[in-house]
Structures are given as C-alpha cells and as structure tokens.
Design a protein around this motif. Structure first.
Motif, short mmCIF file in Angstrom:
data_model
loop_
_atom_site.label_atom_id
_atom_site.label_comp_id
_atom_site.label_asym_id
_atom_site.label_seq_id
_atom_site.Cartn_x
_atom_site.Cartn_y
_atom_site.Cartn_z
N MET A 1 0.85 -6.11 3.51
CA MET A 1 1.01 -4.67 3.33
C MET A 1 0.77 -3.96 4.65
O MET A 1 0.11 -4.49 5.53
CB MET A 1 0.01 -4.21 2.26
CG MET A 1 0.27 -2.84 1.69
SD MET A 1 1.96 -2.35 1.25
CE MET A 1 2.43 -3.52 0.03
N ILE A 2 1.29 -2.78 4.77
CA ILE A 2 1.18 -2.01 5.99
C ILE A 2 -0.28 -1.71 6.30
O ILE A 2 -1.03 -1.27 5.44
CB ILE A 2 1.98 -0.69 5.86
CG1 ILE A 2 3.46 -1.00 5.69
CG2 ILE A 2 1.76 0.20 7.05
CD1 ILE A 2 4.32 0.21 5.37
N GLN A 3 -0.69 -1.98 7.55
CA GLN A 3 -2.07 -1.78 7.95
C GLN A 3 -2.29 -0.46 8.70
O GLN A 3 -3.36 -0.24 9.24
CB GLN A 3 -2.51 -2.95 8.84
CG GLN A 3 -2.49 -4.28 8.12
CD GLN A 3 -3.46 -4.30 6.96
OE1 GLN A 3 -4.60 -3.91 7.10
NE2 GLN A 3 -3.00 -4.74 5.81
N SER A 4 -1.25 0.36 8.79
CA SER A 4 -1.42 1.65 9.45
C SER A 4 -1.71 2.71 8.40
O SER A 4 -1.74 2.41 7.22
CB SER A 4 -0.16 2.03 10.24
OG SER A 4 0.86 2.42 9.35
N GLY A 5 -1.88 3.93 8.83
CA GLY A 5 -2.19 5.00 7.89
C GLY A 5 -0.98 5.80 7.44
O GLY A 5 -1.13 6.87 6.89
N ILE A 6 0.24 5.26 7.63
CA ILE A 6 1.42 6.09 7.37
C ILE A 6 1.70 6.33 5.89
O ILE A 6 2.29 7.32 5.54
CB ILE A 6 2.69 5.54 8.05
CG1 ILE A 6 3.10 4.18 7.49
CG2 ILE A 6 2.54 5.52 9.53
CD1 ILE A 6 4.47 3.74 7.95
N ALA A 7 1.33 5.41 5.04
CA ALA A 7 1.59 5.57 3.62
C ALA A 7 0.37 5.10 2.83
O ALA A 7 0.38 4.03 2.22
CB ALA A 7 2.84 4.78 3.22
N PRO A 8 -0.70 5.89 2.84
CA PRO A 8 -1.95 5.43 2.25
C PRO A 8 -1.88 5.17 0.75
O PRO A 8 -2.74 4.47 0.21
CB PRO A 8 -2.94 6.55 2.58
CG PRO A 8 -2.11 7.74 2.84
CD PRO A 8 -0.81 7.24 3.40
N LEU A 9 -0.89 5.71 0.08
CA LEU A 9 -0.81 5.53 -1.37
C LEU A 9 0.21 4.47 -1.77
O LEU A 9 0.51 4.30 -2.95
CB LEU A 9 -0.46 6.85 -2.05
CG LEU A 9 -1.40 8.03 -1.79
CD1 LEU A 9 -0.92 9.28 -2.51
CD2 LEU A 9 -2.82 7.68 -2.19
N VAL A 10 0.76 3.75 -0.79
CA VAL A 10 1.86 2.83 -1.04
C VAL A 10 1.49 1.72 -2.03
O VAL A 10 2.36 1.17 -2.70
CB VAL A 10 2.41 2.24 0.28
CG1 VAL A 10 1.46 1.23 0.86
CG2 VAL A 10 3.79 1.66 0.09
N ASN A 11 0.22 1.41 -2.17
CA ASN A 11 -0.19 0.37 -3.10
C ASN A 11 -0.21 0.83 -4.55
O ASN A 11 -0.36 0.01 -5.45
CB ASN A 11 -1.56 -0.18 -2.71
CG ASN A 11 -1.52 -0.90 -1.38
OD1 ASN A 11 -0.53 -1.54 -1.05
ND2 ASN A 11 -2.58 -0.77 -0.62
N LEU A 12 -0.07 2.12 -4.76
CA LEU A 12 -0.01 2.66 -6.12
C LEU A 12 1.44 2.77 -6.57
O LEU A 12 2.33 2.98 -5.76
CB LEU A 12 -0.64 4.05 -6.17
CG LEU A 12 -2.11 4.19 -5.81
CD1 LEU A 12 -2.50 5.66 -5.81
CD2 LEU A 12 -2.98 3.40 -6.77
N SER A 13 1.68 2.67 -7.87
CA SER A 13 3.03 2.94 -8.38
C SER A 13 3.35 4.41 -8.07
O SER A 13 2.45 5.24 -7.87
CB SER A 13 3.09 2.70 -9.88
OG SER A 13 2.41 3.75 -10.58
N TYR A 14 4.63 4.73 -8.06
CA TYR A 14 5.01 6.11 -7.73
C TYR A 14 4.42 7.10 -8.72
O TYR A 14 3.93 8.15 -8.33
CB TYR A 14 6.54 6.24 -7.68
CG TYR A 14 6.98 7.60 -7.24
CD1 TYR A 14 6.54 8.15 -6.03
CD2 TYR A 14 7.83 8.36 -8.02
CE1 TYR A 14 6.93 9.42 -5.62
CE2 TYR A 14 8.23 9.62 -7.62
CZ TYR A 14 7.78 10.14 -6.42
OH TYR A 14 8.18 11.40 -6.02
#
Length: 166
Positions: free
Chosen positions: A1-14
């Motif tokens: 998974m992305i380790q930057s702060g660009i999409a902090p909610l990406v691990n949640l469903s939309y």
C-alpha cells in the motif's frame, strides 16, 4: 500500500470514506458547541479515482536518478509513485515524461539541506474539456542546463502540451 500521505483514507472502502468525512463534520460542529444540527450523508462521486486535473509533485535525486512521488508522512524521504490514484492518468504520464527528460539531461534536483541543485517540483494541469496540458517546472534557477534540448524533447514527447513554464 502507498506509504506516503497522499491518500490517507485509501484503505477504507469508498462508502466508509464518505461516512468518515461526515463524522469529521459532526465532530467539528460538536467542538463548536453545535449539537442540534443534522449532518446529511456525504454525497459521493460516480468515479472517485483518476479525476484531479492538477498536481504538484516534489522531485528528488534518489537511488541514482530523479524520482517523483510524495514524502512519507513526517519525513523528507520521497516515496516513488507512478500512479497517483487521484490524478487524471495523462497527468501522471506527463510527470513521468518530464522527470525522465530532466534525468536524461542530468538536470539536478534541488537539495534543501545543501541548497544546491535546480528542480524542486513539477506541476501539471490538464483541461477537463479541452485536454490541454500545462507543465510547470518549479526551480531554484532561472535557466536549466541544456535548456533548449530539454524543451525540445519534452515538446516532442508530449504533442498535447499547450504550455511549458519554468
């Protein structure tokens, strides 16, 4: 998974992301002492990815070449990214093209510690309806090394480029 702060909610469903945002608003009202208001559900998008028409990304010399991405949260370590997930895909392609041209011509990235180098960020904007593409090279100098050659190669590789700004 992305380790930057660009999409902090990406691990949640939309849908969970939308609910999280609604709860943030409820909490802000609560902190302001406003509890007698109903916050409706957050209105979502049909396609919640690859929609942004502008990006500004840092560029660093890392692992022997120029790298674009975003900083790991709380650090100055750049996480290399090619698909930013939220950007229009043509924007991501433009970032890679410009970065690779600058790398080929050995244009140095700016280093904040040594205060040496030239290129700090790349900015790309794409017109949603027109498809026009604007690239900005944000630099610490007024001129790039081998500037004419760099410009010529960028223009050749991006026929949809409308403006190139240093």
């Amino acid at each position: 998974m992305i380790q930057s702060g660009i999409a902090p909610l990406v691990n949640l469903s939309y849908f969970s992301q939308l609910d999280f945002k609604r709860r943030q608003i409820v909490e802000l009202f609560h902190k302001a002492g406003i509890d007698d208001i109903e916050v409706n559900k957050t209105i979502g998008m049909k396609k919640p990815d690859h929609y942004r028409n502008k990006t500004v990304v840092p560029i660093k010399f890392q692992d022997g070449h120029l790298t674009t991405g975003f900083y790991r949260r709380g650090s100055h370590k750049l996480v290399a990214i090619d698909d930013y997930f939220l950007n229009d895909p043509r924007i991501d392609q433009a970032v890679a093209i410009v970065r690779d041209v600058l790398d080929r011509y050995k244009v140095p990235a700016y280093d904040e510690i040594s205060r040496q180098g030239i290129v700090r960020y790349l900015m790309v904007r794409r017109g949603y309806y027109t498809g026009q593409l604007m690239v900005g090279i944000i630099s610490a100098k007024r001129k790039l090394p081998m500037q004419a050659e760099v410009i010529a190669e960028i223009v050749k590789k991006m026929p949809d480029l409308t403006s190139l700004i240093l």
